[in-house]
Design an enzyme around this catalytic site. Structure first.
Site, PDB file in Angstrom:
ATOM      1  N   SER A  75       7.241   5.195   5.931  1.00  0.00           N
ATOM      2  CA  SER A  75       7.690   3.863   5.486  1.00  0.00           C
ATOM      3  C   SER A  75       8.914   3.496   6.311  1.00  0.00           C
ATOM      4  O   SER A  75       9.562   4.387   6.886  1.00  0.00           O
ATOM      5  CB  SER A  75       8.070   3.932   4.000  1.00  0.00           C
ATOM      6  OG  SER A  75       8.775   2.765   3.605  1.00  0.00           O
TER       7      SER A  75
ATOM      8  N   TYR B 262      12.258   8.139  -3.195  1.00  0.00           N
ATOM      9  CA  TYR B 262      11.295   7.625  -2.200  1.00  0.00           C
ATOM     10  C   TYR B 262      11.897   7.698  -0.794  1.00  0.00           C
ATOM     11  O   TYR B 262      11.254   8.163   0.149  1.00  0.00           O
ATOM     12  CB  TYR B 262      10.953   6.178  -2.576  1.00  0.00           C
ATOM     13  CG  TYR B 262       9.842   5.542  -1.784  1.00  0.00           C
ATOM     14  CD1 TYR B 262       8.506   5.706  -2.155  1.00  0.00           C
ATOM     15  CD2 TYR B 262      10.116   4.738  -0.677  1.00  0.00           C
ATOM     16  CE1 TYR B 262       7.477   5.098  -1.439  1.00  0.00           C
ATOM     17  CE2 TYR B 262       9.097   4.134   0.041  1.00  0.00           C
ATOM     18  CZ  TYR B 262       7.782   4.316  -0.354  1.00  0.00           C
ATOM     19  OH  TYR B 262       6.768   3.707   0.362  1.00  0.00           O
TER      20      TYR B 262
HETATM   21  P1  NAD Z   1      -1.247   2.280  -3.968  1.00  0.00           P
HETATM   22  O1  NAD Z   1      -0.570   2.510  -5.272  1.00  0.00           O
HETATM   23  O2  NAD Z   1      -2.057   1.059  -3.758  1.00  0.00           O
HETATM   24  O3  NAD Z   1      -2.181   3.510  -3.588  1.00  0.00           O
HETATM   25  C1  NAD Z   1      -1.747   4.814  -3.753  1.00  0.00           C
HETATM   26  C2  NAD Z   1      -2.937   5.721  -3.662  1.00  0.00           C
HETATM   27  O4  NAD Z   1      -2.481   7.057  -3.882  1.00  0.00           O
HETATM   28  C3  NAD Z   1      -4.016   5.449  -4.707  1.00  0.00           C
HETATM   29  O5  NAD Z   1      -5.287   5.701  -4.157  1.00  0.00           O
HETATM   30  C4  NAD Z   1      -3.698   6.477  -5.801  1.00  0.00           C
HETATM   31  O6  NAD Z   1      -4.823   6.813  -6.582  1.00  0.00           O
HETATM   32  C5  NAD Z   1      -3.249   7.636  -4.932  1.00  0.00           C
HETATM   33  N1  NAD Z   1      -2.434   8.610  -5.619  1.00  0.00           N
HETATM   34  C6  NAD Z   1      -1.305   8.414  -6.349  1.00  0.00           C
HETATM   35  N2  NAD Z   1      -0.864   9.591  -6.844  1.00  0.00           N
HETATM   36  C7  NAD Z   1      -1.716  10.531  -6.391  1.00  0.00           C
HETATM   37  C8  NAD Z   1      -1.794  11.936  -6.555  1.00  0.00           C
HETATM   38  N3  NAD Z   1      -0.908  12.603  -7.295  1.00  0.00           N
HETATM   39  N4  NAD Z   1      -2.815  12.586  -5.963  1.00  0.00           N
HETATM   40  C9  NAD Z   1      -3.753  11.931  -5.244  1.00  0.00           C
HETATM   41  N5  NAD Z   1      -3.718  10.609  -5.052  1.00  0.00           N
HETATM   42  C10 NAD Z   1      -2.719   9.922  -5.621  1.00  0.00           C
HETATM   43  O7  NAD Z   1      -0.053   2.390  -2.872  1.00  0.00           O
HETATM   44  P2  NAD Z   1       0.043   1.881  -1.367  1.00  0.00           P
HETATM   45  O8  NAD Z   1       1.020   0.780  -1.326  1.00  0.00           O
HETATM   46  O9  NAD Z   1      -1.294   1.699  -0.769  1.00  0.00           O
HETATM   47  O10 NAD Z   1       0.777   3.132  -0.725  1.00  0.00           O
HETATM   48  C11 NAD Z   1       0.122   4.046   0.119  1.00  0.00           C
HETATM   49  C12 NAD Z   1       1.170   4.742   0.977  1.00  0.00           C
HETATM   50  O11 NAD Z   1       1.836   3.784   1.798  1.00  0.00           O
HETATM   51  C13 NAD Z   1       2.261   5.433   0.164  1.00  0.00           C
HETATM   52  O12 NAD Z   1       2.604   6.668   0.771  1.00  0.00           O
HETATM   53  C14 NAD Z   1       3.415   4.456   0.256  1.00  0.00           C
HETATM   54  O13 NAD Z   1       4.651   5.093   0.109  1.00  0.00           O
HETATM   55  C15 NAD Z   1       3.223   3.920   1.657  1.00  0.00           C
HETATM   56  N6  NAD Z   1       3.869   2.626   1.902  1.00  0.00           N
HETATM   57  C16 NAD Z   1       3.544   1.529   1.185  1.00  0.00           C
HETATM   58  C17 NAD Z   1       4.172   0.324   1.468  1.00  0.00           C
HETATM   59  C18 NAD Z   1       3.846  -0.942   0.746  1.00  0.00           C
HETATM   60  O14 NAD Z   1       4.543  -1.951   0.964  1.00  0.00           O
HETATM   61  N7  NAD Z   1       2.828  -0.982  -0.066  1.00  0.00           N
HETATM   62  C19 NAD Z   1       5.141   0.266   2.471  1.00  0.00           C
HETATM   63  C20 NAD Z   1       5.456   1.412   3.171  1.00  0.00           C
HETATM   64  C21 NAD Z   1       4.814   2.606   2.888  1.00  0.00           C
END
Ligand code: NAD
Length: 257
Positions: A140, A153
């Site tokens: 991130s 985080y």
């Molecule tokens: P999201 O909540 O849409 O998806 C998260 C996914 O992780 C889901 O499929 C969920 O079922 C799974 N998950 C959660 N806990 C879990 C566990 N204990 N075991 C297995 N699976 C698990 O989130 P997202 O926004 O798509 O985030 C995905 C990644 O991207 C994360 O690492 C997040 O930190 C990173 N990220 C997101 C953003 C953003 O703006 N959305 C920005 C930077 C980084």
């Protein structure tokens, strides 16, 4: 065009959001896919299966190293191993450091950081044996800068970038690469919750979304899961073969400030 036919990609946390977006791009490029994550798994499997390749799902909770090991055993048994590992599963919790619930700290470190270590140590030997592999860690912008309320985080994501550098160095003379991608805001359930929290304080939904972007992301536009998928695809291509140990931001200008 990069073809991934014959390759198997394991994307953690790929039942929604960014992980599903990445899985769709890799499947379209010909990869077999192992999905992981909670929620409506059948919908995610059906979406990825439309490209015609083999698709599986393993329900490992990646906060548990034993379940991650079971997922890799499943990958070996059903797919002949993992060629592309995308460590994407992640959660968020927002609170000031002195009020941060200890169990939330522990879960965020386990899911967002330690799982990347466990998947890497379990996935790397197979890649080395096959003479090719790609590890892409979804970090991130919070792996490079802080924001208030996100102690766990930010600490976890900084850790992911550090781990990425070490694995990038340890694999530097091989055909295995390890890199991190650092997205800015992407409109997924993880971020929608943060918008909803603003709406709960009385802000209009459109305004809440605009304010969230305006505070950090100069483009005032969200990064999309498919843009992130295309960047993963590039890192899997021959053109990306000498990108090693990088933390590649894709953030609408967030880190340029
Ligand atoms: P999201 O909540 O849409 O998806 C998260 C996914 O992780 C889901 O499929 C969920 O079922 C799974 N998950 C959660 N806990 C879990 C566990 N204990 N075991 C297995 N699976 C698990 O989130 P997202 O926004 O798509 O985030 C995905 C990644 O991207 C994360 O690492 C997040 O930190 C990173 N990220 C997101 C953003 C953003 O703006 N959305 C920005 C930077 C980084």
């Amino acid at each position: 065009m990069t073809t991934l036919s014959g390759k198997t990609a394991l994307v953690t946390g790929s039942t929604s959001g960014i992980g599903l977006g990445i899985a769709l791009v890799l499947a379209k490029a010909g990869a077999k896919l192992i999905l992981n994550g909670f929620g409506d798994t059948s919908k995610a499997i059906a979406e990825v299966a439309q490209f015609g390749g083999q698709v599986g799902h393993h329900p490992a909770d990646v906060s548990d190293p034993a379940q991650i090991a079971e997922m890799f055993a499943y990958a070996e048994r059903e797919f002949g191993g993992v060629d592309i590992l995308v460590n994407n599963a992640g959660i968020q919790h927002v609170a000031a450091v002195e009020e941060f619930p200890v169990e939330r700290w522990d879960s965020i470190i386990a899911i967002n950081l330690s799982s990347v270590f466990h998947s890497t140590r379990l996935g790397l030997p197979g890649m080395r044996a096959k003479g090719w592999g790609r590890i892409v860690n979804i970090a991130s912008v919070h792996g490079q800068v802080g924001s208030v309320g996100k102690a766990a985080y930010v600490a976890a994501k900084h850790g992911v970038i550090g781990l990425t550098k070490v694995v990038g160095l340890e694999t530097a003379t091989s055909n295995v690469t390890c890199n991190a991608i650092c997205p800015g805001w992407v409109l997924t359930p993880l971020v929608q919750k943060q918008i909803d929290d603003r709406v709960a304080t009385g802000t209009d939904p459109q305004q809440a979304q605009h304010d969230l972007l305006a505070e950090k992301q100069p483009s005032l536009a969200f990064v999309t899961p498919s843009q992130l998928g295309e960047l993963v695809l590039f890192l899997c291509s021959e053109a990306g073969a000498q990108v090693r140990g990088a933390a590649w931001n894709i953030d609408g200008g967030w880190l340029a400030q």
